[in-house]
Structures are given as structure tokens and as C-alpha cells.
Design a protein around this motif. Sequence first.
Motif, PDB file in Angstrom:
ATOM      1  N   ASN A  28       6.739  -0.962   1.891  1.00 54.18           N
ATOM      2  CA  ASN A  28       7.274  -1.685   3.060  1.00 54.18           C
ATOM      3  C   ASN A  28       8.780  -1.858   3.011  1.00 54.18           C
ATOM      4  N   LEU A  29       9.346  -1.826   1.811  1.00 56.17           N
ATOM      5  CA  LEU A  29      10.789  -2.044   1.649  1.00 56.17           C
ATOM      6  C   LEU A  29      11.377  -0.929   0.794  1.00 56.17           C
ATOM      7  N   TYR A  30      12.682  -0.683   0.993  1.00 56.61           N
ATOM      8  CA  TYR A  30      13.390   0.267   0.134  1.00 56.61           C
ATOM      9  C   TYR A  30      14.524  -0.497  -0.522  1.00 56.61           C
ATOM     10  N   LYS A  31      14.431  -0.686  -1.826  1.00 55.64           N
ATOM     11  CA  LYS A  31      15.396  -1.540  -2.530  1.00 55.64           C
ATOM     12  C   LYS A  31      15.766  -0.882  -3.852  1.00 55.64           C
ATOM     13  N   ASP A  32      17.026  -0.850  -4.135  1.00 57.06           N
ATOM     14  CA  ASP A  32      17.526  -0.280  -5.393  1.00 57.06           C
ATOM     15  C   ASP A  32      16.931   1.113  -5.662  1.00 57.06           C
ATOM     16  N   ASP A  66       4.688  -6.532  -4.875  1.00 62.22           N
ATOM     17  CA  ASP A  66       3.355  -6.515  -5.505  1.00 62.22           C
ATOM     18  C   ASP A  66       3.396  -6.746  -7.009  1.00 62.22           C
ATOM     19  N   PHE A  67       4.540  -6.478  -7.645  1.00 60.85           N
ATOM     20  CA  PHE A  67       4.612  -6.721  -9.101  1.00 60.85           C
ATOM     21  C   PHE A  67       4.901  -8.194  -9.419  1.00 60.85           C
ATOM     22  N   ASN A  68       5.142  -8.999  -8.396  1.00 62.81           N
ATOM     23  CA  ASN A  68       5.535 -10.400  -8.612  1.00 62.81           C
ATOM     24  C   ASN A  68       4.310 -11.321  -8.466  1.00 62.81           C
ATOM     25  N   GLN A  69       3.467 -11.242  -9.493  1.00 62.40           N
ATOM     26  CA  GLN A  69       2.195 -11.970  -9.410  1.00 62.40           C
ATOM     27  C   GLN A  69       2.389 -13.484  -9.386  1.00 62.40           C
ATOM     28  N   ALA A  70       3.469 -13.980 -10.015  1.00 60.81           N
ATOM     29  CA  ALA A  70       3.693 -15.435 -10.044  1.00 60.81           C
ATOM     30  C   ALA A  70       3.853 -15.968  -8.620  1.00 60.81           C
ATOM     31  N   LYS A  90      14.141   2.421  -4.663  1.00 60.36           N
ATOM     32  CA  LYS A  90      12.677   2.535  -4.802  1.00 60.36           C
ATOM     33  C   LYS A  90      11.965   1.877  -3.622  1.00 60.36           C
ATOM     34  N   TYR A  91      10.803   2.425  -3.273  1.00 59.04           N
ATOM     35  CA  TYR A  91       9.967   1.755  -2.277  1.00 59.04           C
ATOM     36  C   TYR A  91       9.197   0.625  -2.939  1.00 59.04           C
ATOM     37  N   ILE A  92       9.043  -0.467  -2.208  1.00 55.37           N
ATOM     38  CA  ILE A  92       8.327  -1.628  -2.743  1.00 55.37           C
ATOM     39  C   ILE A  92       7.159  -1.948  -1.823  1.00 55.37           C
ATOM     40  N   THR A  93       6.002  -2.092  -2.436  1.00 55.88           N
ATOM     41  CA  THR A  93       4.809  -2.513  -1.709  1.00 55.88           C
ATOM     42  C   THR A  93       4.749  -4.033  -1.737  1.00 55.88           C
ATOM     43  N   GLU A  94       4.386  -4.610  -0.598  1.00 53.92           N
ATOM     44  CA  GLU A  94       4.322  -6.074  -0.507  1.00 53.92           C
ATOM     45  C   GLU A  94       2.899  -6.545  -0.207  1.00 53.92           C
ATOM     46  N   GLN A  95       2.605  -7.748  -0.676  1.00 55.20           N
ATOM     47  CA  GLN A  95       1.359  -8.431  -0.319  1.00 55.20           C
ATOM     48  C   GLN A  95       1.725  -9.523   0.696  1.00 55.20           C
ATOM     49  N   LEU A  96       1.019  -9.508   1.830  1.00 58.78           N
ATOM     50  CA  LEU A  96       1.320 -10.457   2.906  1.00 58.78           C
ATOM     51  C   LEU A  96       0.254 -11.557   2.959  1.00 58.78           C
ATOM     52  N   TYR A  97       0.724 -12.800   2.958  1.00 60.64           N
ATOM     53  CA  TYR A  97      -0.170 -13.966   3.016  1.00 60.64           C
ATOM     54  C   TYR A  97       0.146 -14.795   4.259  1.00 60.64           C
ATOM     55  N   GLU A  98      -0.830 -15.588   4.695  1.00 60.36           N
ATOM     56  CA  GLU A  98      -0.578 -16.508   5.809  1.00 60.36           C
ATOM     57  C   GLU A  98      -1.492 -17.723   5.701  1.00 60.36           C
ATOM     58  N   ILE A  99      -1.070 -18.776   6.389  1.00 63.59           N
ATOM     59  CA  ILE A  99      -1.930 -19.956   6.538  1.00 63.59           C
ATOM     60  C   ILE A  99      -1.774 -20.452   7.968  1.00 63.59           C
ATOM     61  N   VAL A 100      -2.903 -20.758   8.594  1.00 66.58           N
ATOM     62  CA  VAL A 100      -2.907 -21.245   9.974  1.00 66.58           C
ATOM     63  C   VAL A 100      -3.198 -22.739   9.928  1.00 66.58           C
ATOM     64  N   HIS A 101      -2.539 -23.500  10.790  1.00 63.52           N
ATOM     65  CA  HIS A 101      -2.632 -24.961  10.719  1.00 63.52           C
ATOM     66  C   HIS A 101      -4.065 -25.463  10.723  1.00 63.52           C
ATOM     67  N   THR A 123      13.388 -10.609  -5.200  1.00 57.61           N
ATOM     68  CA  THR A 123      13.685 -11.131  -3.862  1.00 57.61           C
ATOM     69  C   THR A 123      14.484 -10.091  -3.076  1.00 57.61           C
ATOM     70  N   LEU A 124      14.505 -10.269  -1.773  1.00 55.07           N
ATOM     71  CA  LEU A 124      15.193  -9.303  -0.920  1.00 55.07           C
ATOM     72  C   LEU A 124      16.664  -9.651  -0.720  1.00 55.07           C
ATOM     73  N   TYR A 125      16.987 -10.934  -0.708  1.00 52.06           N
ATOM     74  CA  TYR A 125      18.323 -11.315  -0.248  1.00 52.06           C
ATOM     75  C   TYR A 125      19.242 -11.882  -1.316  1.00 52.06           C
ATOM     76  N   LEU A 126      18.781 -12.008  -2.565  1.00 52.10           N
ATOM     77  CA  LEU A 126      19.679 -12.525  -3.609  1.00 52.10           C
ATOM     78  C   LEU A 126      20.452 -11.351  -4.199  1.00 52.10           C
ATOM     79  N   PRO A 127      21.787 -11.316  -3.993  1.00 49.63           N
ATOM     80  CA  PRO A 127      22.554 -10.209  -4.569  1.00 49.63           C
ATOM     81  C   PRO A 127      22.724 -10.393  -6.083  1.00 49.63           C
TER      82      PRO A 127
END
Length: 188
Positions: A167-171, A144-148, A173-184, A46-50
Motif C-alpha cells: 500500500n505504501l512505498y517507503k525507503d 505489517d511488521f509492526n505487531q506492537a 520498499k513497498y509496505i503492506t498495511e493492516q487496516l483496523y476500524e471501530i464503529v461507535h 511510521t509514515l511521517y516521522l523524518p
Amino acid sequence: MVKSNCALSPEAWTIETERLLLRPFTLDDATAVAALANNRNLSERTLYLPHPYTEQSAIDWIATHADNFRNDERYEFAITDRETGTVYGAIGLSHNKIHRKGSLGYWIGEPYWGNGYATEAALALVHWAFSVRGFHKVYASHFDFNQASGRVMQKIGMNLVGTLVDNLYKDGKYITEQLYEIVHSNTK
Ligand SMILES: CC(C)(COP(=O)(O)OP(=O)(O)OC[C@H]1O[C@@H](n2cnc3c(N)ncnc32)[C@H](O)[C@@H]1OP(=O)(O)O)[C@@H](O)C(=O)NCCC(=O)NCCS
């Protein structure tokens, strides 16, 4: 079946599912939140849990919720067992009022992984966003490594938009993200 009660003030908003009650956190939840969230397997995904995550971290976080609810900016719910009240995790939704959309995020305490709780909570919150709050779109991204987490997004009917490379730089390392969406209009 999803039942919600939003006639009352935000502090009393609840969403019920078959096994779960989603409800706003109170400061009384701080001990339970810290016990679950103080876990590298959560903070790494996660991005925001310290880490470490202390009881004071939980108190500071929960203290922000009421204003966010009242201002319709972000809704953060405790994922709890509707029979026993056990806190399993958290699920939140931001609210971009202009564009009628928001970003979904969630975590479940590791002892409770694999029971379908994230899927059940996420399905209910997306339904609530569309049917009660008037959202048009909900989106979410996972490392991307968080398949669950990706499975949760797929199971609730979200579509993969694409890959956000580095997309992110954390600890360090760069982290690649998978983006999902749902439209009503695409919900069944
Ligand atoms: C991601 C997370 C919320 C899932 O919670 P959960 O309650 O265990 O999720 P569910 O049981 O509803 O569904 C998990 C799905 O992922 C699958 N899964 C679990 N580990 C997996 C892995 N390593 N690879 C692929 N799929 C996996 C499960 O089999 C299940 O899918 P299925 O029903 O098709 O079998 C939880 O693992 C968590 O809190 N992780 C840390 C924080 C986090 O990642 N938050 C999300 C940030 S985007």
C-alpha cells in the motif's frame, strides 16, 4: 475512567486517564519531542516521522497544531504523565466532518514502550472522538511488521478490516498495511 475538558478553547483541551494527561503540544515541548522522535525505530514504523528528527522538525510540526484544532481538522495531543508531566509520546486523530470519521495515529518514545501508554491513550482518544466530537468511526493502519501497533489496535477493540498489500512505498520498499476500524455503535 476518562475525563475531558472541552468547554474551553482548543489550546486548553485535555483528556485525563488513570495515568495520563493528553494535552495539546506547546513549543516548549519541542526539545522533548525531538529527543524522543529522533529514533530510527520510530521513523521506520511510521509514515511521517523524518530521520533525523531535529528540534526544528518538532517546532515546525507543533506550529501546525493550533489551526488544525480550531478548524476541527486534526487533533494532536501530547501523551504525558499526569503526575510528573513527562512527555511520553504523541497521539493524533484526523477529522473528516462529512463522514464523521477519522484516522488515529500514535507514537511512544522508545524508553517508555511496553507500559501500556499507547493503549491507554488510544482508548481515551477514541472514547473522546465518539462521546465529545460525535465521530461515528475511527480507523487506523499499521505496517505489517509492526505487531506492537497491531496489538494496541486490538486491545482498544478495533476490528481488522483487511490487508492492504504493497500500500505504501517507503525507503525504496513497498509496505503492506493492516487496516483496523471501530464503529461507535460497536463500543462497549
Ligand atoms: C506501537 C507503539 C505505539 C506501542 O506503544 P506502547 O506504549 O509500547 O504500547 P502498549 O504497551 O500499550 O501495548 C503494546 C502491545 O504490543 C505488544 N508487543 C510489543 N512488541 C511486540 C512485538 N514485537 N510483537 C507482538 N506484540 C508486541 C506488547 O506486548 C503489548 O501487548 P500486550 O499488552 O498484549 O502484552 C510503540 O511501540 C511505538 O511508538 N512504536 C513506533 C511508532 C509506531 O509504531 N507508531 C504506530 C504506527 S501505526
